[in-house]
Scaffold this motif. Sequence first.
Motif, short mmCIF file in Angstrom:
data_model
loop_
_atom_site.label_atom_id
_atom_site.label_comp_id
_atom_site.label_asym_id
_atom_site.label_seq_id
_atom_site.Cartn_x
_atom_site.Cartn_y
_atom_site.Cartn_z
N GLU A 1 18.22 69.00 30.61
CA GLU A 1 18.26 69.20 32.06
C GLU A 1 16.91 68.77 32.61
N GLY A 2 16.88 67.65 33.28
CA GLY A 2 15.61 67.16 33.81
C GLY A 2 15.85 66.01 34.77
N ASP A 3 14.77 65.60 35.40
CA ASP A 3 14.85 64.61 36.48
C ASP A 3 14.39 63.24 36.00
N ILE A 4 15.11 62.20 36.40
CA ILE A 4 14.71 60.83 35.99
C ILE A 4 13.38 60.42 36.60
N ARG A 5 12.90 61.15 37.61
CA ARG A 5 11.60 60.80 38.20
C ARG A 5 10.45 61.47 37.48
N ASP A 6 10.77 62.29 36.48
CA ASP A 6 9.75 63.04 35.73
C ASP A 6 9.47 62.28 34.41
N ALA B 1 10.02 64.27 31.13
CA ALA B 1 11.44 64.51 30.78
C ALA B 1 12.06 63.22 30.25
N VAL B 2 11.72 62.09 30.87
CA VAL B 2 12.27 60.79 30.44
C VAL B 2 11.78 60.48 29.03
N GLN B 3 10.50 60.70 28.78
CA GLN B 3 9.92 60.41 27.46
C GLN B 3 10.62 61.26 26.38
N ARG B 4 10.86 62.53 26.70
CA ARG B 4 11.53 63.43 25.75
C ARG B 4 12.95 62.92 25.45
N ALA B 5 13.63 62.49 26.52
CA ALA B 5 15.03 62.05 26.36
C ALA B 5 15.12 60.73 25.58
N MET B 6 14.07 59.93 25.61
CA MET B 6 14.09 58.59 24.99
C MET B 6 13.85 58.62 23.48
N GLN B 7 13.48 59.78 22.94
CA GLN B 7 13.07 59.79 21.52
C GLN B 7 14.18 59.32 20.59
N GLU C 1 10.39 52.32 32.49
CA GLU C 1 9.10 52.45 31.78
C GLU C 1 9.27 53.25 30.50
N GLY C 2 10.07 54.32 30.59
CA GLY C 2 10.33 55.14 29.40
C GLY C 2 11.03 54.34 28.32
N ALA C 3 11.99 53.51 28.73
CA ALA C 3 12.75 52.70 27.75
C ALA C 3 11.85 51.65 27.11
N ARG C 4 11.02 51.02 27.93
CA ARG C 4 10.06 50.03 27.40
C ARG C 4 9.14 50.68 26.37
N ALA D 1 12.85 42.70 31.98
CA ALA D 1 13.23 41.70 30.97
C ALA D 1 12.16 40.61 30.96
N GLY D 2 11.75 40.16 32.15
CA GLY D 2 10.79 39.06 32.26
C GLY D 2 9.40 39.44 31.79
N SER D 3 8.95 40.64 32.14
CA SER D 3 7.56 41.02 31.85
C SER D 3 7.37 41.69 30.50
N TYR D 4 8.40 42.42 30.03
CA TYR D 4 8.21 43.21 28.80
C TYR D 4 9.27 42.91 27.74
N GLY D 5 10.20 41.99 28.04
CA GLY D 5 11.23 41.65 27.06
C GLY D 5 12.28 42.75 26.88
N LEU D 6 12.39 43.67 27.87
CA LEU D 6 13.41 44.72 27.75
C LEU D 6 14.80 44.07 27.93
#
Length: 320
Positions: free
Chosen positions: A53-58, A61-67, A104-107, A158-163
């Motif tokens: 339970e968290g906000d995508i602007r946080d 929270a995003v970093q935790r969810a991306m693990q 940013e979290g995904a990158r 995609a262009g700047s970081y290859g995501l």
Amino acid sequence: MNGQRVLVTGGCGFIGANLVPNLLAAGARVVILDNLTRGFRDHVDTAQVELIEGDIRDPEAVQRAMQGVDTVIHLAAYGSVMESVTDPNANFDINARGTLTVLEGARDAGVERFVFASTGGAIMGDTPPPVNENSVPRPLSPYGASKLCGEAYCHAFAGSYGLNTVMLRFGNVYGPWSAHKKGAVTVFIKALLTGEPIRIYGDGSASRDLLHVEDLCDGILRAAASDLPAPTTLHLASGAETSVAGLANLLKKIAGRPDHPVEYLDGRAGEVSRNFADASAAERLLGFRAARDFEAGMRHTWDWFLARRETVLATQTSDS
Ligand SMILES: NC(=O)c1ccc[n+]([C@@H]2O[C@H](COP(=O)([O-])OP(=O)(O)OC[C@H]3O[C@@H](n4cnc5c(N)ncnc54)[C@H](O)[C@@H]3O)[C@@H](O)[C@H]2O)c1
């Protein structure tokens, strides 16, 4: 998707409630990041998914969810056209800044595939239909503008970081788990259940590209599992144009109430008049097809609402 860890932002909303069981059936391990402002915990089986339970602007929270996440399906959004007209800043904050934070979290987590939920109608505005990937977007509402902004950041990452980003422009999605929505299908079905008149803004000739949520989920899964080059933008749509008045007539027929009253009100600023999309690129590149028969899909949706009549009528609508 077998064995993959998939993060679904906004997984407790309408589309998430339908998508998550499909991901689980495909063998994915699912984690959801949702602040439950417009979604519901009971839309998902929390025994089978990890719900954060968290906000995508946080960013934390995003970093935790991306693990450990392989694929992100970014659904979380402020989805209402009308509310975006009233409060464009709040809409921008979630859909643009929130999307940037998730990117940013995904990158940073080294995610392999990033799928962004965009829109075929609101982003295109009054560009003459059928629209395709080469049509020029001309959003009429702040919601459409914020989704176009999200697409732009997906391109840039995609262009700047290859995501590995893919942007999917959804048609107007309908189906089970949409009792909290404010789109025409939900509002018309609720009117039929309560006996209130069906209220149509404008003269009823405005059109939509109505896509059953199971067809949409099939397209999302195909895109998530594909090796499409990044960035790629695709329309996931039915390709059929349905007028709002035609939709009301079909639902009246399905409900067995052909004489149910319809009221026509003034059209609303920000709403698109005609809208449908050509999904042949998604068919060519992903094998996507809106396979479900339209009337059967509407009947299936009506049956879902009817079976939950009391709960559905008690559900507040907070979204389009
Ligand atoms: N439903 C449609 O017809 C349609 C059409 C085109 C595009 N889309 C897009 O598909 C996506 C999903 O739509 P939906 O119909 O399921 O919407 P929904 O409102 O039912 O679900 C959105 C979910 O995101 C969550 N959320 C909202 N803001 C959040 C935040 N700041 N942080 C974390 N979670 C947050 C909500 O709680 C909710 O569970 C959205 O991006 C929407 O713009 C939907």
